[in-house]
Design an enzyme around this catalytic site. Structure first.
Site, PDB file in Angstrom:
ATOM      1  N   CYS A 151      -4.600  -2.664  -3.693  1.00  0.00           N
ATOM      2  CA  CYS A 151      -4.997  -1.275  -3.447  1.00  0.00           C
ATOM      3  C   CYS A 151      -6.363  -0.958  -4.048  1.00  0.00           C
ATOM      4  O   CYS A 151      -7.180  -0.263  -3.436  1.00  0.00           O
ATOM      5  CB  CYS A 151      -3.964  -0.322  -4.029  1.00  0.00           C
ATOM      6  SG  CYS A 151      -2.267  -0.639  -3.541  1.00  0.00           S
ATOM      7  N   ASP A 152      -6.604  -1.429  -5.271  1.00  0.00           N
ATOM      8  CA  ASP A 152      -7.738  -0.938  -6.059  1.00  0.00           C
ATOM      9  C   ASP A 152      -8.781  -1.991  -6.439  1.00  0.00           C
ATOM     10  O   ASP A 152      -9.792  -1.659  -7.040  1.00  0.00           O
ATOM     11  CB  ASP A 152      -7.218  -0.288  -7.347  1.00  0.00           C
ATOM     12  CG  ASP A 152      -6.288   0.881  -7.066  1.00  0.00           C
ATOM     13  OD1 ASP A 152      -6.539   1.606  -6.094  1.00  0.00           O
ATOM     14  OD2 ASP A 152      -5.309   1.059  -7.813  1.00  0.00           O
ATOM     15  N   CYS A 181      -1.799  -2.128  -8.820  1.00  0.00           N
ATOM     16  CA  CYS A 181      -1.898  -2.739  -7.492  1.00  0.00           C
ATOM     17  C   CYS A 181      -3.308  -3.258  -7.255  1.00  0.00           C
ATOM     18  O   CYS A 181      -4.225  -2.480  -6.962  1.00  0.00           O
ATOM     19  CB  CYS A 181      -1.507  -1.719  -6.422  1.00  0.00           C
ATOM     20  SG  CYS A 181      -1.678  -2.327  -4.734  1.00  0.00           S
TER      21      CYS A 181
END
Length: 304
Positions: free
Chosen positions: A134-135, A131
């Site tokens: 997300c990261d 992701c």
């Protein structure tokens, strides 16, 4: 006792809930994590109608969620363990309780497929991610590798250039499944480079990711590429671990339905990414959710 229980709060499940509740049904959505599914972790959705400049996936799914609440959908944040689907009353077993309904819509979606190479499990959460939204911010000023050749790989690779100094996209062929507009954007980005006809054989590092070893599928030569992170986009697998053997699936585990989204069991429907469908997009999931809910209404008219 519910009229319908919907398993999964992605775009298909949320739409099904909106349509069901608006149709006067007592509806509940069971979801393990936050509403929105994979769509909620997408930075920018460009192909959902009504948003000519694109829309942030989390913001769009938050609107879906609010709309479902406004129509009276009940949300239950628990993990489904098993389903008992034969008979007029369907049962949904979570860790804590058994929920009952006259009908079920399974809209549990799919999850990222693992690459299955040495180092992937070891470095998951320490440089290996599925992701970018997300990261991605953890890799500011660093080098990352993106594995895959579809829309997710190319679009998320472009997104990662907001943070990383260099993004290398590794793809096993020269042709891509991604849309032309996404490919054009990636090719024009000076931070993106491509390794084609190549596969990742191993993710390298000691305490965290330090690089990947790639194999050229034509020359059979291997080479190590320095990298601080690896983002994997090689397809998806259905979140179908709880459905048991009652429901018919294809050889990959995706649920088989007829044209009206009914499974092989009366009163049980499937919608969105978890079913055997040729296209998995937010737009098609929304259509599935609407159709499944309308078919549930028709089904309940005859059985209640």
């Amino acid at each position: 006792m519910y009229d319908v229980i919907i398993v999964g709060a992605g775009p298909a499940g949320l739409t099904a809930g909106i349509y069901a509740a608006r149709g006067g049904l007592k509806a509940a959505i069971i979801e393990l994590a936050m509403p929105g599914g994979q769509a909620a972790s997408t930075e920018n959705i460009e192909n959902y109608p009504g948003f000519p400049d694109g829309v942030n996936g989390y913001e769009l799914m938050n609107l879906f969620h609010k709309q479902a609440i406004a129509f009276g959908v009940e949300f239950i944040f628990e993990e489904v363990q098993t389903l008992e689907l034969n008979g007029a009353i369907k049962k949904v077993q979570t860790y804590d309780r058994v929920l009952e309904a006259h009908s079920i819509i399974i809209a549990a979606g799919s999850k990222p497929r693992l690459l299955g190479v040495p180092g992937e499990d070891r470095f998951r959460g320490s440089g290996v991610s599925y992701c970018a939204t997300c990261d991605g911010a953890f890799f500011k000023g660093k080098k990352v590798v993106v594995v895959g050749g579809g829309d997710a790989a190319i679009e998320e690779g472009s997104y990662l250039t907001k943070f990383a100094d260099e993004v290398t996209i590794v793809h096993r062929r020269t042709g891509f499944r991604a849309s032309q507009i996404a490919m054009n954007r990636a090719k024009e980005n000076p931070k993106i480079r491509f390794e084609l006809n190549a596969v990742v054989e191993e993710i390298l590092g000691s305490n965290q990711v330090e690089g990947v070893r790639i194999l050229n599928v034509q020359s059979k030569e291997t080479r190590d590429i320095p990298a601080d992170g690896v983002f994997i986009y090689v397809g998806t697998d259905p979140n179908a671990q709880f459905i048991g053997e009652e429901i018919e699936t294809d050889d990959r585990g995706y649920i088989l339905t007829d044209s009206l989204l009914q499974t092989n069991i009366k009163g049980v429907y499937a919608a969105g990414d978890i079913r055997n469908t040729p296209l998995r997009q937010v737009a098609t999931a929304v259509g599935d959710g609407a159709l499944a809910a309308v078919e549930v209404e028709k089904y309940l008219e005859n059985v209640k």
